[in-house]
Design a protein around this motif. Structure first.
Motif, PDB file in Angstrom:
ATOM      1  N   TYR A 141       0.789  -1.224   0.000  1.00  0.00           N
ATOM      2  CA  TYR A 141       0.000   0.000   0.000  1.00  0.00           C
ATOM      3  C   TYR A 141       0.824   1.278   0.000  1.00  0.00           C
ATOM      4  O   TYR A 141       0.284   2.346  -0.283  1.00  0.00           O
ATOM      5  N   ASN A 142       2.097   1.210   0.347  1.00  0.00           N
ATOM      6  CA  ASN A 142       2.850   2.463   0.514  1.00  0.00           C
ATOM      7  C   ASN A 142       4.073   2.557  -0.382  1.00  0.00           C
ATOM      8  O   ASN A 142       5.011   3.281  -0.086  1.00  0.00           O
ATOM      9  N   GLU A 162      -5.264  -8.434  -1.631  1.00  0.00           N
ATOM     10  CA  GLU A 162      -5.501  -7.686  -0.402  1.00  0.00           C
ATOM     11  C   GLU A 162      -5.951  -8.602   0.729  1.00  0.00           C
ATOM     12  O   GLU A 162      -5.538  -8.434   1.891  1.00  0.00           O
ATOM     13  N   ARG A 165      -2.945 -10.489   1.971  1.00  0.00           N
ATOM     14  CA  ARG A 165      -2.113  -9.636   2.822  1.00  0.00           C
ATOM     15  C   ARG A 165      -2.613  -9.672   4.256  1.00  0.00           C
ATOM     16  O   ARG A 165      -1.826  -9.775   5.203  1.00  0.00           O
ATOM     17  N   GLU A 166      -3.930  -9.571   4.435  1.00  0.00           N
ATOM     18  CA  GLU A 166      -4.503  -9.622   5.772  1.00  0.00           C
ATOM     19  C   GLU A 166      -4.320 -11.006   6.393  1.00  0.00           C
ATOM     20  O   GLU A 166      -3.924 -11.142   7.548  1.00  0.00           O
ATOM     21  N   MET A 171       1.494  -7.001   7.861  1.00  0.00           N
ATOM     22  CA  MET A 171       1.022  -5.716   8.352  1.00  0.00           C
ATOM     23  C   MET A 171       2.173  -4.744   8.594  1.00  0.00           C
ATOM     24  O   MET A 171       2.093  -3.843   9.422  1.00  0.00           O
ATOM     25  N   ASP A 173       3.370  -2.614   6.506  1.00  0.00           N
ATOM     26  CA  ASP A 173       3.236  -1.339   5.814  1.00  0.00           C
ATOM     27  C   ASP A 173       1.987  -0.631   6.331  1.00  0.00           C
ATOM     28  O   ASP A 173       1.344  -1.067   7.276  1.00  0.00           O
ATOM     29  N   GLU A 174       1.634   0.494   5.732  1.00  0.00           N
ATOM     30  CA  GLU A 174       0.526   1.288   6.222  1.00  0.00           C
ATOM     31  C   GLU A 174      -0.808   0.587   6.024  1.00  0.00           C
ATOM     32  O   GLU A 174      -0.936  -0.326   5.211  1.00  0.00           O
ATOM     33  N   ALA A 175      -1.822   1.056   6.773  1.00  0.00           N
ATOM     34  CA  ALA A 175      -3.178   0.593   6.543  1.00  0.00           C
ATOM     35  C   ALA A 175      -3.631   1.046   5.160  1.00  0.00           C
ATOM     36  O   ALA A 175      -3.051   1.956   4.551  1.00  0.00           O
ATOM     37  N   ARG A 176      -4.670   0.409   4.656  1.00  0.00           N
ATOM     38  CA  ARG A 176      -5.177   0.759   3.321  1.00  0.00           C
ATOM     39  C   ARG A 176      -5.550   2.239   3.292  1.00  0.00           C
ATOM     40  O   ARG A 176      -6.426   2.688   4.027  1.00  0.00           O
ATOM     41  N   PRO A 177      -4.908   3.017   2.449  1.00  0.00           N
ATOM     42  CA  PRO A 177      -5.155   4.465   2.474  1.00  0.00           C
ATOM     43  C   PRO A 177      -6.495   4.838   1.866  1.00  0.00           C
ATOM     44  O   PRO A 177      -7.019   4.136   0.995  1.00  0.00           O
ATOM     45  N   ASP A 178      -7.053   5.935   2.333  1.00  0.00           N
ATOM     46  CA  ASP A 178      -8.278   6.464   1.738  1.00  0.00           C
ATOM     47  C   ASP A 178      -8.002   6.851   0.287  1.00  0.00           C
ATOM     48  O   ASP A 178      -6.934   7.353  -0.052  1.00  0.00           O
TER      49      ASP A 178
END
Length: 264
Positions: A141-142, A162, A165-166, A171, A173-178
Protein backbone atom coordinates in the motif's frame (compact mmCIF):
# COMPACT_ATOMS: atom_id res chain seq x y z
CA UNK A 1 4.64 -15.61 12.81
CA UNK A 2 1.23 -16.75 11.67
CA UNK A 3 -1.51 -17.74 14.08
CA UNK A 4 -2.33 -21.31 13.12
CA UNK A 5 -4.75 -22.06 15.97
CA UNK A 6 -7.57 -22.65 13.52
CA UNK A 7 -5.61 -24.86 11.13
CA UNK A 8 -7.21 -28.26 10.73
CA UNK A 9 -3.96 -29.98 9.85
CA UNK A 10 -0.88 -28.92 11.74
CA UNK A 11 2.74 -29.99 11.46
CA UNK A 12 4.43 -28.62 14.60
CA UNK A 13 7.95 -29.63 13.58
CA UNK A 14 7.56 -27.98 10.18
CA UNK A 15 6.09 -24.87 11.79
CA UNK A 16 9.05 -24.74 14.15
CA UNK A 17 11.55 -24.93 11.30
CA UNK A 18 9.73 -22.30 9.25
CA UNK A 19 9.52 -20.01 12.28
CA UNK A 20 13.29 -20.22 12.66
CA UNK A 21 13.90 -19.49 8.98
CA UNK A 22 11.50 -16.53 8.97
CA UNK A 23 13.06 -15.12 12.13
CA UNK A 24 16.60 -15.32 10.77
CA UNK A 25 15.45 -13.86 7.45
CA UNK A 26 14.00 -10.84 9.26
CA UNK A 27 17.28 -9.84 10.93
CA UNK A 28 20.65 -8.76 9.58
CA UNK A 29 22.40 -10.13 12.65
CA UNK A 30 23.32 -13.68 13.54
CA UNK A 31 21.54 -15.04 16.64
CA UNK A 32 22.36 -17.48 19.39
CA UNK A 33 20.20 -20.50 20.14
CA UNK A 34 18.97 -18.75 23.30
CA UNK A 35 18.08 -15.57 21.38
CA UNK A 36 16.15 -17.57 18.78
CA UNK A 37 14.29 -19.47 21.48
CA UNK A 38 13.37 -16.28 23.32
CA UNK A 39 12.15 -14.55 20.13
CA UNK A 40 9.96 -17.56 19.30
CA UNK A 41 8.77 -18.02 22.88
CA UNK A 42 10.20 -21.53 23.02
CA UNK A 43 12.80 -23.23 25.19
CA UNK A 44 16.36 -23.64 23.81
CA UNK A 45 15.99 -27.42 24.03
CA UNK A 46 12.86 -27.24 21.87
CA UNK A 47 14.70 -25.76 18.92
CA UNK A 48 18.08 -27.47 19.30
CA UNK A 49 17.30 -30.43 17.04
CA UNK A 50 15.57 -28.29 14.45
CA UNK A 51 18.55 -25.92 14.28
CA UNK A 52 20.86 -28.90 13.92
CA UNK A 53 18.83 -30.24 10.98
CA UNK A 54 18.70 -26.83 9.28
CA UNK A 55 22.48 -26.56 9.60
CA UNK A 56 23.01 -30.05 8.22
CA UNK A 57 20.71 -29.34 5.25
CA UNK A 58 22.55 -26.11 4.48
CA UNK A 59 19.74 -23.62 5.17
CA UNK A 60 21.39 -22.20 8.29
CA UNK A 61 25.08 -21.74 9.09
CA UNK A 62 26.69 -21.81 12.50
CA UNK A 63 29.09 -18.86 12.80
CA UNK A 64 31.33 -17.39 15.49
CA UNK A 65 31.05 -20.54 17.57
CA UNK A 66 27.48 -20.40 18.87
CA UNK A 67 25.57 -18.06 16.54
CA UNK A 68 23.33 -18.88 13.59
CA UNK A 69 22.48 -17.11 10.34
CA UNK A 70 20.77 -17.94 7.06
CA UNK A 71 22.80 -19.24 4.14
CA UNK A 72 22.00 -18.41 0.51
CA UNK A 73 20.29 -21.78 -0.04
CA UNK A 74 16.77 -20.34 0.12
CA UNK A 75 17.78 -17.58 -2.28
CA UNK A 76 19.11 -20.19 -4.72
CA UNK A 77 15.93 -22.25 -4.45
CA UNK A 78 13.77 -19.22 -5.14
CA UNK A 79 15.70 -18.48 -8.32
CA UNK A 80 15.24 -22.03 -9.54
CA UNK A 81 11.52 -21.28 -9.90
CA UNK A 82 11.13 -21.08 -13.66
CA UNK A 83 8.75 -18.07 -14.07
CA UNK A 84 10.77 -15.85 -11.72
CA UNK A 85 14.05 -17.02 -13.23
CA UNK A 86 12.84 -16.22 -16.75
CA UNK A 87 11.47 -12.86 -15.70
CA UNK A 88 14.75 -11.87 -14.03
CA UNK A 89 16.94 -13.13 -16.88
CA UNK A 90 14.92 -11.17 -19.45
CA UNK A 91 14.72 -8.08 -17.25
CA UNK A 92 18.38 -7.61 -16.34
CA UNK A 93 19.63 -6.42 -19.78
CA UNK A 94 16.68 -4.03 -20.07
CA UNK A 95 17.28 -2.75 -16.54
CA UNK A 96 20.98 -2.28 -17.28
CA UNK A 97 20.15 -0.17 -20.34
CA UNK A 98 17.68 1.91 -18.34
CA UNK A 99 20.21 2.61 -15.58
CA UNK A 100 22.82 3.60 -18.15
CA UNK A 101 20.47 5.92 -20.06
CA UNK A 102 18.68 7.45 -17.06
CA UNK A 103 21.70 7.37 -14.70
CA UNK A 104 19.41 6.05 -11.98
CA UNK A 105 19.04 2.77 -10.12
CA UNK A 106 16.05 0.51 -10.69
CA UNK A 107 14.59 -2.69 -9.34
CA UNK A 108 12.05 -5.33 -10.34
CA UNK A 109 9.44 -6.48 -7.83
CA UNK A 110 6.78 -9.19 -7.91
CA UNK A 111 3.81 -10.03 -5.71
CA UNK A 112 4.18 -13.07 -3.47
CA UNK A 113 1.66 -14.15 -0.83
CA UNK A 114 0.63 -10.84 0.59
CA UNK A 115 3.83 -8.92 0.05
CA UNK A 116 5.97 -7.35 -2.65
CA UNK A 117 9.41 -8.89 -3.12
CA UNK A 118 12.37 -7.36 -4.97
CA UNK A 119 13.76 -10.03 -7.31
CA UNK A 120 16.28 -7.99 -9.33
CA UNK A 121 18.14 -4.74 -8.86
CA UNK A 122 20.47 -2.57 -10.95
CA UNK A 123 22.68 0.21 -9.58
CA UNK A 124 23.12 3.52 -11.31
CA UNK A 125 26.42 3.85 -13.22
CA UNK A 126 27.55 6.78 -11.07
CA UNK A 127 28.71 6.74 -7.47
CA UNK A 128 25.45 8.35 -6.34
CA UNK A 129 22.51 5.99 -6.22
CA UNK A 130 19.53 4.89 -4.15
CA UNK A 131 18.82 1.20 -4.37
CA UNK A 132 16.90 -1.60 -2.65
CA UNK A 133 18.55 -4.96 -2.17
CA UNK A 134 17.34 -8.14 -3.83
CA UNK A 135 15.11 -10.12 -1.49
CA UNK A 136 13.76 -7.05 0.29
CA UNK A 137 10.05 -7.01 1.13
CA UNK A 138 8.25 -3.71 0.47
CA UNK A 139 4.70 -2.61 1.18
CA UNK A 140 1.70 -3.27 -0.98
CA UNK A 141 0.00 0.00 0.00
CA UNK A 142 2.85 2.46 0.51
CA UNK A 143 5.17 1.92 -2.47
CA UNK A 144 5.02 2.58 -6.18
CA UNK A 145 5.68 -1.09 -6.90
CA UNK A 146 2.74 -2.15 -4.73
CA UNK A 147 0.43 0.39 -6.36
CA UNK A 148 1.33 -0.77 -9.86
CA UNK A 149 0.88 -4.45 -9.02
CA UNK A 150 -2.57 -3.70 -7.59
CA UNK A 151 -3.56 -1.35 -10.42
CA UNK A 152 -2.69 -3.85 -13.13
CA UNK A 153 -4.46 -6.81 -11.54
CA UNK A 154 -7.94 -8.02 -12.40
CA UNK A 155 -10.59 -7.09 -9.80
CA UNK A 156 -10.69 -10.69 -8.58
CA UNK A 157 -6.91 -10.90 -8.34
CA UNK A 158 -6.69 -7.57 -6.55
CA UNK A 159 -9.26 -8.69 -3.99
CA UNK A 160 -7.28 -11.89 -3.46
CA UNK A 161 -4.02 -9.96 -3.03
CA UNK A 162 -5.50 -7.69 -0.40
CA UNK A 163 -7.23 -10.53 1.43
CA UNK A 164 -4.02 -12.55 1.36
CA UNK A 165 -2.11 -9.64 2.82
CA UNK A 166 -4.50 -9.62 5.77
CA UNK A 167 -4.57 -13.40 6.14
CA UNK A 168 -0.79 -13.80 5.98
CA UNK A 169 -0.29 -11.10 8.57
CA UNK A 170 1.70 -8.80 6.25
CA UNK A 171 1.02 -5.72 8.35
CA UNK A 172 4.45 -4.11 8.08
CA UNK A 173 3.24 -1.34 5.81
CA UNK A 174 0.53 1.29 6.22
CA UNK A 175 -3.18 0.59 6.54
CA UNK A 176 -5.18 0.76 3.32
CA UNK A 177 -5.15 4.47 2.47
CA UNK A 178 -8.28 6.46 1.74
CA UNK A 179 -8.85 6.98 -1.97
CA UNK A 180 -6.73 3.99 -2.99
CA UNK A 181 -9.24 2.68 -5.54
CA UNK A 182 -9.34 6.05 -7.31
CA UNK A 183 -5.55 6.19 -7.24
CA UNK A 184 -5.27 2.72 -8.76
CA UNK A 185 -7.74 3.63 -11.51
CA UNK A 186 -5.60 6.67 -12.39
CA UNK A 187 -2.42 4.57 -12.42
CA UNK A 188 -4.00 2.07 -14.80
CA UNK A 189 -5.26 4.88 -17.05
CA UNK A 190 -1.93 6.73 -17.28
CA UNK A 191 0.21 3.58 -17.23
CA UNK A 192 2.55 4.47 -14.36
CA UNK A 193 2.83 5.63 -10.77
CA UNK A 194 4.80 8.72 -9.80
CA UNK A 195 4.81 9.47 -6.08
CA UNK A 196 7.13 10.81 -3.39
CA UNK A 197 8.70 7.98 -1.45
CA UNK A 198 6.97 7.35 1.86
CA UNK A 199 10.21 5.94 3.25
CA UNK A 200 12.94 8.41 2.20
CA UNK A 201 12.97 12.16 1.68
CA UNK A 202 13.89 13.56 -1.74
CA UNK A 203 13.28 10.20 -3.45
CA UNK A 204 10.43 9.69 -5.93
CA UNK A 205 9.00 6.33 -6.91
CA UNK A 206 8.66 5.98 -10.68
CA UNK A 207 6.92 2.64 -11.25
CA UNK A 208 5.63 0.93 -14.38
CA UNK A 209 4.11 -2.50 -14.99
CA UNK A 210 5.72 -5.40 -16.79
CA UNK A 211 2.63 -6.74 -18.51
CA UNK A 212 1.61 -10.25 -19.44
CA UNK A 213 -1.59 -11.59 -20.92
CA UNK A 214 -4.79 -9.59 -20.38
CA UNK A 215 -2.81 -6.53 -19.29
CA UNK A 216 -2.07 -8.00 -15.87
CA UNK A 217 1.22 -7.15 -14.20
CA UNK A 218 3.85 -9.86 -14.01
CA UNK A 219 6.00 -7.47 -12.05
CA UNK A 220 6.67 -3.81 -11.36
CA UNK A 221 9.75 -2.01 -12.64
CA UNK A 222 10.59 0.86 -10.30
CA UNK A 223 13.14 3.64 -10.34
CA UNK A 224 13.73 5.26 -6.92
CA UNK A 225 14.51 8.57 -8.61
CA UNK A 226 17.11 10.65 -6.79
CA UNK A 227 17.36 14.20 -8.19
CA UNK A 228 20.90 15.33 -9.00
CA UNK A 229 21.82 18.91 -8.14
CA UNK A 230 25.52 18.64 -8.99
CA UNK A 231 25.01 18.05 -12.71
CA UNK A 232 22.68 19.56 -15.29
CA UNK A 233 23.29 17.12 -18.16
CA UNK A 234 21.43 14.13 -16.68
CA UNK A 235 17.81 13.14 -17.40
CA UNK A 236 15.28 14.84 -15.15
CA UNK A 237 12.44 12.96 -13.49
CA UNK A 238 10.01 13.07 -16.41
CA UNK A 239 12.74 12.09 -18.86
CA UNK A 240 13.68 9.17 -16.62
CA UNK A 241 10.01 8.17 -16.49
CA UNK A 242 9.88 8.15 -20.30
CA UNK A 243 12.95 5.91 -20.45
CA UNK A 244 11.43 3.63 -17.80
CA UNK A 245 8.18 3.32 -19.77
CA UNK A 246 10.15 2.38 -22.85
CA UNK A 247 11.88 -0.33 -20.81
CA UNK A 248 8.48 -1.55 -19.64
CA UNK A 249 7.18 -1.83 -23.20
CA UNK A 250 10.30 -3.68 -24.32
CA UNK A 251 10.19 -6.15 -21.46
CA UNK A 252 6.43 -6.68 -21.72
CA UNK A 253 6.79 -7.50 -25.40
CA UNK A 254 9.61 -9.97 -24.75
CA UNK A 255 7.58 -11.71 -22.06
CA UNK A 256 4.51 -12.43 -24.10
CA UNK A 257 2.46 -9.39 -25.05
CA UNK A 258 3.52 -9.76 -28.67
CA UNK A 259 3.15 -6.53 -30.63
CA UNK A 260 0.81 -4.95 -28.09
CA UNK A 261 1.97 -1.83 -26.35
CA UNK A 262 2.00 -1.02 -22.67
CA UNK A 263 -0.45 1.78 -21.82
CA UNK A 264 0.61 5.26 -22.89
Amino acid sequence: MLDDNNDRYRAPALDKGLDILELLAATDQSMTQAEIAKALNRSPNEIYRMLDRLVRRGYVARVLGDRYELTLRLFALAHQHAPVRRLVSQALPVMRNFSKDAEQACHLAVYDRGRVVVVAQMDAPSYWSYSIRVGAHVGLYNTGSGHVLLAFATPALRAMMEAEREREGRMDDEARPDGLDERLALIRLQGYELMPSLQSEAVYNLSVPVLGANDTALGALTCPFLPRIDRSNVPDMMEALGILRGASRELSQVLGRGDEQAPD
